[in-house]
Write a protein that holds these residues in place. Structure first.
Motif, PDB file in Angstrom:
ATOM      1  N   ASN A   1      34.099 -35.944 -26.908  1.00  0.00           N
ATOM      2  CA  ASN A   1      34.709 -35.946 -25.583  1.00  0.00           C
ATOM      3  C   ASN A   1      36.203 -36.267 -25.661  1.00  0.00           C
ATOM      4  O   ASN A   1      37.006 -35.667 -24.934  1.00  0.00           O
ATOM      5  CB  ASN A   1      33.987 -36.943 -24.679  1.00  0.00           C
TER       6      ASN A   1
ATOM      7  N   GLN B   1      26.258 -29.257 -19.809  1.00  0.00           N
ATOM      8  CA  GLN B   1      25.688 -30.542 -19.373  1.00  0.00           C
ATOM      9  C   GLN B   1      24.159 -30.542 -19.343  1.00  0.00           C
ATOM     10  O   GLN B   1      23.542 -30.919 -18.365  1.00  0.00           O
ATOM     11  CB  GLN B   1      26.234 -30.941 -18.006  1.00  0.00           C
TER      12      GLN B   1
ATOM     13  N   GLN C   1      33.421 -27.778 -26.172  1.00  0.00           N
ATOM     14  CA  GLN C   1      33.791 -27.586 -24.765  1.00  0.00           C
ATOM     15  C   GLN C   1      32.686 -26.843 -24.024  1.00  0.00           C
ATOM     16  O   GLN C   1      32.305 -27.226 -22.920  1.00  0.00           O
ATOM     17  CB  GLN C   1      35.105 -26.808 -24.662  1.00  0.00           C
ATOM     18  N   SER C   2      32.162 -25.803 -24.631  1.00  0.00           N
ATOM     19  CA  SER C   2      31.090 -25.015 -24.020  1.00  0.00           C
ATOM     20  C   SER C   2      29.832 -25.861 -23.824  1.00  0.00           C
ATOM     21  O   SER C   2      29.209 -25.827 -22.755  1.00  0.00           O
ATOM     22  CB  SER C   2      30.793 -23.797 -24.895  1.00  0.00           C
TER      23      SER C   2
ATOM     24  N   LYS D   1      30.311 -28.431 -21.016  1.00  0.00           N
ATOM     25  CA  LYS D   1      30.292 -27.794 -19.695  1.00  0.00           C
ATOM     26  C   LYS D   1      28.861 -27.507 -19.245  1.00  0.00           C
ATOM     27  O   LYS D   1      28.550 -27.589 -18.064  1.00  0.00           O
ATOM     28  CB  LYS D   1      31.103 -26.497 -19.719  1.00  0.00           C
TER      29      LYS D   1
END
Length: 178
Positions: A73, A98, A92-93, A96
Motif C-alpha cells: 500500500n 478489494q 494497484q489492480s 482496487k
C-alpha cells in the motif's frame, strides 16, 4: 507481555525489514474462523482475529503477511520508492478489486499477485525469524508461484536485521517441532 504487544513488536521488526513505517496492529473481534486478519488500507491498520490468544509461528506469519500488504500500500500510494522486484501495476489492480476472502473464493483470492507476494514474504520472514526453513501450507498449484516470488524479492529486502536473532529471548514462543 500481552499478545497485542507481541504482535506490535513483530510488526515493527517486519517494518524494519521492509523499510516502511510501522503499521498499527489491533485485535479484531469476529466470529470468522476463515479470516485470520487483514490490512485495512483506508485506516492503515492491521487487524488480527482475536481467536488467536497465543503467539505461535502461524500468528507471526499472519503479522508478516499483513505487514507486507501495508508495504504494498505504501508503494502504491507513492510513500516508498518501489524496489526492482515490486509489482506496482499488479498491486494497484489487486487493491482496487478489494476482494475479501471467503470459504468460497479463497482459492481465487490466493492467486492474486499481492497475495502471492505476501505469502512469499511471510515465508522468508518466518525462516529468518526462527532461523529454520518454514513453509506456509498452500496448494501445489500456488506453491510454484510463491517459490518463484520468494526468489525475486529475497535480495531486495534487509533480512540482515534478523541475522542471529534469538526469538526465544524476544518473546516466549513454544519451540517448533522438527
Amino acid at each position: 507481555m500481552s499478545i497485542l504487544k507481541q504482535l506490535r513488536k513483530i510488526e515493527k521488526l517486519s517494518s524494519s525489514v521492509l523499510g516502511k513505517t510501522p503499521t498499527q496492529v489491533f485485535l479484531w473481534n469476529t466470529d470468522s474462523k476463515v479470516i485470520a486478519g487483514g490490512f485495512m488500507p483506508e485506516e492503515n491498520v492491521i487487524l488480527i482475529n482475536s481467536i488467536y490468544t497465543e503467539l505461535t509461528p502461524t500468528v507471526v506469519g499472519f503479522i508478516a503477511h499483513e505487514s507486507r500488504h501495508a508495504y504494498q500500500n505504501e508503494i502504491i500510494a507513492g510513500k516508498l520508492k518501489p524496489k526492482a522486484s515490486d509489482q506496482l501495476e499488479q498491486w494497484q489492480s489487486d487493491f482496487k478489486a478489494q476482494w475479501m476472502p471467503t470459504e468460497e473464493n479463497m482459492s481465487d483470492y490466493a492467486f492474486q499477485t499481492m497475495e502471492i507476494d505476501a505469502i512469499a514474504y511471510s515465508e522468508l520472514f518466518l525462516t529468518r525469524f526462527f532461523n529454520k526453513k518454514l513453509k506456509i501450507k498452500v496448494p501445489e498449484t500456488l506453491r510454484v508461484h510463491v517459490d518463484a516470488r520468494k526468489n525475486q524479492i529475497e535480495y531486495d529486502l534487509n533480512f540482515d536485521i534478523l541475522n542471529g536473532f534469538d526469538h526465544q529471548k524476544f518473546m516466549p514462543i513454544p519451540p517448533i517441532k522438527k
